[in-house]
Scaffold this active site. Structure first.
Site, PDB file in Angstrom:
ATOM      1  CG  ASP A 172      -1.738   1.237   1.335  1.00 13.14           C
ATOM      2  OD1 ASP A 172      -2.725   1.333   0.587  1.00 13.14           O
ATOM      3  OD2 ASP A 172      -1.402   2.140   2.138  1.00 13.14           O
ATOM      4  CD  GLU A 209      -4.302   0.984  -3.009  1.00 12.46           C
ATOM      5  OE1 GLU A 209      -5.436   1.420  -2.856  1.00 12.46           O
ATOM      6  OE2 GLU A 209      -3.308   1.417  -2.403  1.00 12.46           O
ATOM      7  CG  ASP A 264      -1.475   3.495   5.547  1.00  9.22           C
ATOM      8  OD1 ASP A 264      -2.477   3.855   4.896  1.00  9.22           O
ATOM      9  OD2 ASP A 264      -0.678   4.293   6.080  1.00  9.22           O
TER      10      ASP A 264
END
Ligand SMILES: [Zn+2]
Length: 368
Positions: free
Chosen positions: A151, A238, A319
């Site tokens: 992340d 991501e 996170d």
């Protein structure tokens, strides 16, 4: 050559083909340069015009370069005119028979194809040497972890979860300090009177600091991405819409944190070392899903750093939770579905989709 082409273009005439040789009479200094260097410039220029006429939107017309910007030329190896003497640390280039003293970064085997010599705006010279080798295999380390989820964030550079747990990677302190110094130098430069000696000195200091920051950041990103690739078989990140984010006021810190570069490094290193790199669809709610029970927290705001899952009662670090969800995606291989089906999964109200939607290596071009 560029001027002649542009003149014709402006007059709407046919753009002439021009060769460097035609100018040698008028500009004798061109004879000092080796012919490949000139030829490569010609090829680049032809390509620039061709690209422009093929796609005017993406490729603007070529323009003149500023003398102060980075400058470079490329020359090809024929008759073994380009050589490196590793002992004496000398680089031999066409027309430079005595060799140039260099600071060697590493030794290499193989046939030298070409060399690009560049001068950066802080006045340093670099030579990058393209070599053809027989053995292109990289040393592959056995991965210790099956998968990892990454992340990327503003507060910490990255939060990573793999088989051994979760950990956070901070933005390096030296980069923060370096950026502060950069800001000061920028101010100092803009206060100086243009064209003055002091202004030139300030410009050099600024250019040097820029160069330092950029190489320090690259060093950090290369080492981190290499360590991640070495450790994990599957790497999941991501798909942050970097271009979209850069338009917001978060722009500065995101631009500085080098996310898009980091993803580029991860992608090609994964390919080099036989790992799988997965970029999850942008709409995959990695932060909003409870990694424990799969509840989707629709109310999660950007400033919520922690949240408590109303379904199972687990408290989440935002996170860490996101990176765990991404890690799960990595473990879920190979049952991933293609990206086209992403939207269906994303909108399912509960749970981590059993078949996460993924965009695999190389096919995404949303950032540059
Ligand atoms: Zn839960």
């Amino acid at each position: 050559m560029l001027d002649e082409k542009l003149q014709a273009y402006k007059k709407k005439e046919r753009i002439p083909g021009v060769t460097p040789a035609e100018y040698k009479k008028e500009f004798p200094f061109l004879k000092e340069v080796d012919s490949f260097a000139l030829c490569n410039v010609q090829l680049q220029l032809e390509k620039a015009f061709k690209d422009h006429f093929r796609n005017r939107k993406q490729f603007k017309l070529p323009k003149f370069k500023k003398k102060r910007d980075k400058q470079s030329y490329t020359t090809n190896n024929t008759h073994n005119l380009i050589r490196v003497d590793f002992e004496k640390e000398l680089l031999y280039l066409p027309k430079i028979r005595d060799g140039i003293k260099i600071e060697l970064h590493r030794k290499f085997d193989g046939k030298i194809k070409s060399v690009t010599v560049s001068k950066t705006s802080d006045g340093k010279y670099y030579a990058s040497i393209l070599v053809e080798t027989e053995n292109r295999r990289n040393k592959v380390v056995e991965p210790k972890s099956k998968a990892c989820g990454i992340d990327l964030g503003l507060e910490h550079f990255a939060t990573i979860t793999n088989d051994f747990g979760s950990y956070k990677i901070e933005h390096p302190q030296y980069l923060r300090q370096g950026e502060e110094r950069l800001k000061r130098l920028q101010k100092s430069f803009s206060r100086k009177q243009k064209g003055s000696k002091n202004s030139e000195k300030a410009r050099l200091r600024l250019a040097r600091q820029h160069a330092y920051i950029s190489s320090a950041r690259n060093d950090f990103l290369h080492k981190l991405s290499k360590a991640i690739i070495d450790e994990n078989q599957v790497v999941v990140v991501e798909d942050i819409n970097v271009k979209g984010l850069l338009k917001t006021r978060l722009a500065k810190s995101i631009g500085d944190s080098g996310w898009s570069k980091f993803l580029t490094y991860l992608r090609y290193k994964a390919e080099w070392y036989g790992r799988t790199f997965i970029q999850v669809d942008r709409f995959f709610p990695s932060s909003k899903l409870c990694h424990r029970c799969g509840y989707k927290n629709e109310d999660l705001a950007l400033h919520d750093r922690t949240w408590c899952c109303p379904a199972c009662g687990e408290t989440h670090d935002r996170d860490v939770n996101a990176s765990i969800n991404l890690y799960f995606v990595g473990l879920g291989r190979p049952e991933v579905t293609p990206v086209e089906q992403a939207l269906v999964d994303d909108r399912s109200p509960y749970g981590l989709p059993k078949k996460p939607s993924c965009d695999e290596t190389g096919s995404s071009t949303t950032y540059g």
